[in-house]
Design an enzyme around this catalytic site. Structure first.
Site, PDB file in Angstrom:
ATOM      1  N   HIS A   5       0.816  -1.224   0.000  1.00 34.89           N
ATOM      2  CA  HIS A   5       0.000   0.000   0.000  1.00 34.89           C
ATOM      3  C   HIS A   5       0.845   1.266   0.000  1.00 34.89           C
ATOM      4  O   HIS A   5       0.565   2.193  -0.750  1.00 34.89           O
ATOM      5  CB  HIS A   5      -0.971   0.014   1.188  1.00 34.89           C
ATOM      6  CG  HIS A   5      -1.917  -1.135   1.178  1.00 34.89           C
ATOM      7  ND1 HIS A   5      -1.623  -2.326   1.798  1.00 34.89           N
ATOM      8  CD2 HIS A   5      -3.130  -1.282   0.590  1.00 34.89           C
ATOM      9  CE1 HIS A   5      -2.626  -3.173   1.596  1.00 34.89           C
ATOM     10  NE2 HIS A   5      -3.542  -2.570   0.871  1.00 34.89           N
ATOM     11  N   GLU A  81       2.135  -0.888   7.882  1.00 33.35           N
ATOM     12  CA  GLU A  81       3.287  -0.995   6.978  1.00 33.35           C
ATOM     13  C   GLU A  81       4.433  -0.065   7.418  1.00 33.35           C
ATOM     14  O   GLU A  81       5.612  -0.406   7.250  1.00 33.35           O
ATOM     15  CB  GLU A  81       2.833  -0.733   5.535  1.00 33.35           C
ATOM     16  CG  GLU A  81       1.901  -1.859   5.069  1.00 33.35           C
ATOM     17  CD  GLU A  81       1.404  -1.772   3.621  1.00 33.35           C
ATOM     18  OE1 GLU A  81       0.637  -2.649   3.228  1.00 33.35           O
ATOM     19  OE2 GLU A  81       1.785  -0.817   2.906  1.00 33.35           O
ATOM     20  N   ARG A 169     -23.880  15.736  11.998  1.00 35.03           N
ATOM     21  CA  ARG A 169     -24.197  16.769  11.004  1.00 35.03           C
ATOM     22  C   ARG A 169     -25.487  16.369  10.296  1.00 35.03           C
ATOM     23  O   ARG A 169     -25.604  15.246   9.805  1.00 35.03           O
ATOM     24  CB  ARG A 169     -23.054  16.910   9.987  1.00 35.03           C
ATOM     25  CG  ARG A 169     -21.833  17.636  10.530  1.00 35.03           C
ATOM     26  CD  ARG A 169     -20.775  17.819   9.452  1.00 35.03           C
ATOM     27  NE  ARG A 169     -19.769  18.809   9.823  1.00 35.03           N
ATOM     28  CZ  ARG A 169     -18.619  18.527  10.449  1.00 35.03           C
ATOM     29  NH1 ARG A 169     -18.330  17.282  10.776  1.00 35.03           N
ATOM     30  NH2 ARG A 169     -17.778  19.495  10.749  1.00 35.03           N
ATOM     31  N   ARG A 225     -18.215  23.493  16.255  1.00 34.15           N
ATOM     32  CA  ARG A 225     -19.502  22.826  16.210  1.00 34.15           C
ATOM     33  C   ARG A 225     -20.497  23.357  17.221  1.00 34.15           C
ATOM     34  O   ARG A 225     -21.648  22.952  17.211  1.00 34.15           O
ATOM     35  CB  ARG A 225     -19.271  21.316  16.356  1.00 34.15           C
ATOM     36  CG  ARG A 225     -18.431  20.707  15.229  1.00 34.15           C
ATOM     37  CD  ARG A 225     -19.100  20.911  13.882  1.00 34.15           C
ATOM     38  NE  ARG A 225     -20.483  20.555  13.945  1.00 34.15           N
ATOM     39  CZ  ARG A 225     -20.943  19.295  14.004  1.00 34.15           C
ATOM     40  NH1 ARG A 225     -20.098  18.293  13.937  1.00 34.15           N
ATOM     41  NH2 ARG A 225     -22.228  19.045  14.089  1.00 34.15           N
TER      42      ARG A 225
HETATM   43  N1  URA Z   1     -12.281  16.826  10.637  1.00 34.54           N
HETATM   44  C1  URA Z   1     -13.326  16.230  11.252  1.00 34.54           C
HETATM   45  O1  URA Z   1     -13.341  15.011  11.435  1.00 34.54           O
HETATM   46  N2  URA Z   1     -14.367  17.008  11.640  1.00 34.54           N
HETATM   47  C2  URA Z   1     -14.411  18.332  11.439  1.00 34.54           C
HETATM   48  O2  URA Z   1     -15.403  18.979  11.795  1.00 34.54           O
HETATM   49  C3  URA Z   1     -13.315  18.948  10.804  1.00 34.54           C
HETATM   50  C4  URA Z   1     -12.257  18.164  10.405  1.00 34.54           C
END
Ligand code: URA
Length: 256
Positions: A5, A81, A169, A225
């Protein structure tokens, strides 16, 4: 022998092989680290978007700049790896969404441990196995941030498998139907003093415990958030640059 990979092997690393890897999710970030921050950087491979480079820190120490890809399944393959080519210390350089009102875009989160809600990790260790960063490397990351004057927070990160559903989300997602167990999860984690969401370090930390290597994680905050779902694009460059500079200095403080 070249690993399937990552596309390179021990013999490609030369006479002074690195034992520390800087591991970015994004192949472009791995390239930026190599081309802008390492001396005598050399491309090792560009296999499957998992770009890898070797170069020198300003103190002359060799390091690998490698790519994990997005999410824990891809990371687990790359980390397996990398261990086989002789890597003994891994610093993940990522991006993250803050779930605490005081952790703002542009700053960095240094993960001391992860709440690991990741399927890949369950193939490697039991659910209850701790997902803990190396304490000495974590202190080195915090010292590096302090030295550089980068706003930073050290604490617990929620590592989950999905960017949309798993991070609650709905407005920015194609799927407005969240499973009941995920409704309100961000507020629950916020009250448990979890700092942020990302998608890799829980599995990385469990692998470090099982395989026996040191792991740390520094992520640039690119979403807030508690105020919205979207990435704050204006802060992304500074957040990522902060995380890269912190990781590079920590690698020289704690050579691994
Ligand atoms: N990466 C994530 O996992 N969540 C976010 O909100 C921003 C970057």
């Amino acid at each position: 022998m070249r690993y399937y990979h990552i596309g390179f092997g021990r013999e490609d690393l030369g006479p002074n092989p690195p034992t520390t890897a800087l591991l970015s999710g994004d192949p472009e970030r791995a390239q930026v680290i190599a081309e802008r921050h390492l001396q005598a950087a050399r491309l090792l491979s560009q296999h499957r978007g998992l770009n890898s480079y070797v170069g020198l820190l300003p103190n002359g120490m060799p390091v690998l700049s490698a790519t994990s890809g997005m999410g824990a399944p891809s990371l687990s393959i790359v980390v397996n790896e990398l261990r086989q080519v002789g890597i003994r210390q891994i610093i993940r350089i990522g991006t993250t969404g803050s779930i605490q009102p005081h952790v703002l875009p542009g700053s960095v989160v240094i993960s001391s441990a992860a709440l690991c809600r990741q399927g890949a990790a369950n193939d490697i260790a039991p659910l209850e196995y701790p997902a803990a960063a190396d304490p000495f490397l974590t202190v080195a990351l915090a010292q590096a941030a302090q030295t550089l004057g980068v706003e930073h927070y050290v604490g617990i990160t929620a590592s989950v498998d999905t960017f949309y559903e798993g991070q609650e989300r709905t407005e920015s997602s194609a799927n407005p139907n969240l499973l009941r167990r995920l409704q309100g999860i961000t507020e629950e984690y916020r009250r448990l003093n979890v700092l942020n969401y990302e998608m890799e370090c829980g599995t990385l930390f469990k692998m470090a415990g099982v395989y026996g290597f040191a792991a740390g994680c520094v992520c640039g905050v690119i979403a807030q958030r508690t105020t919205g779902e979207s990435v704050v694009l204006e802060q992304k460059a500074i957040a990522v640059d902060n995380a890269i500079r912190v990781a590079l200095l920590a690698a020289s403080i704690h050579p691994g």
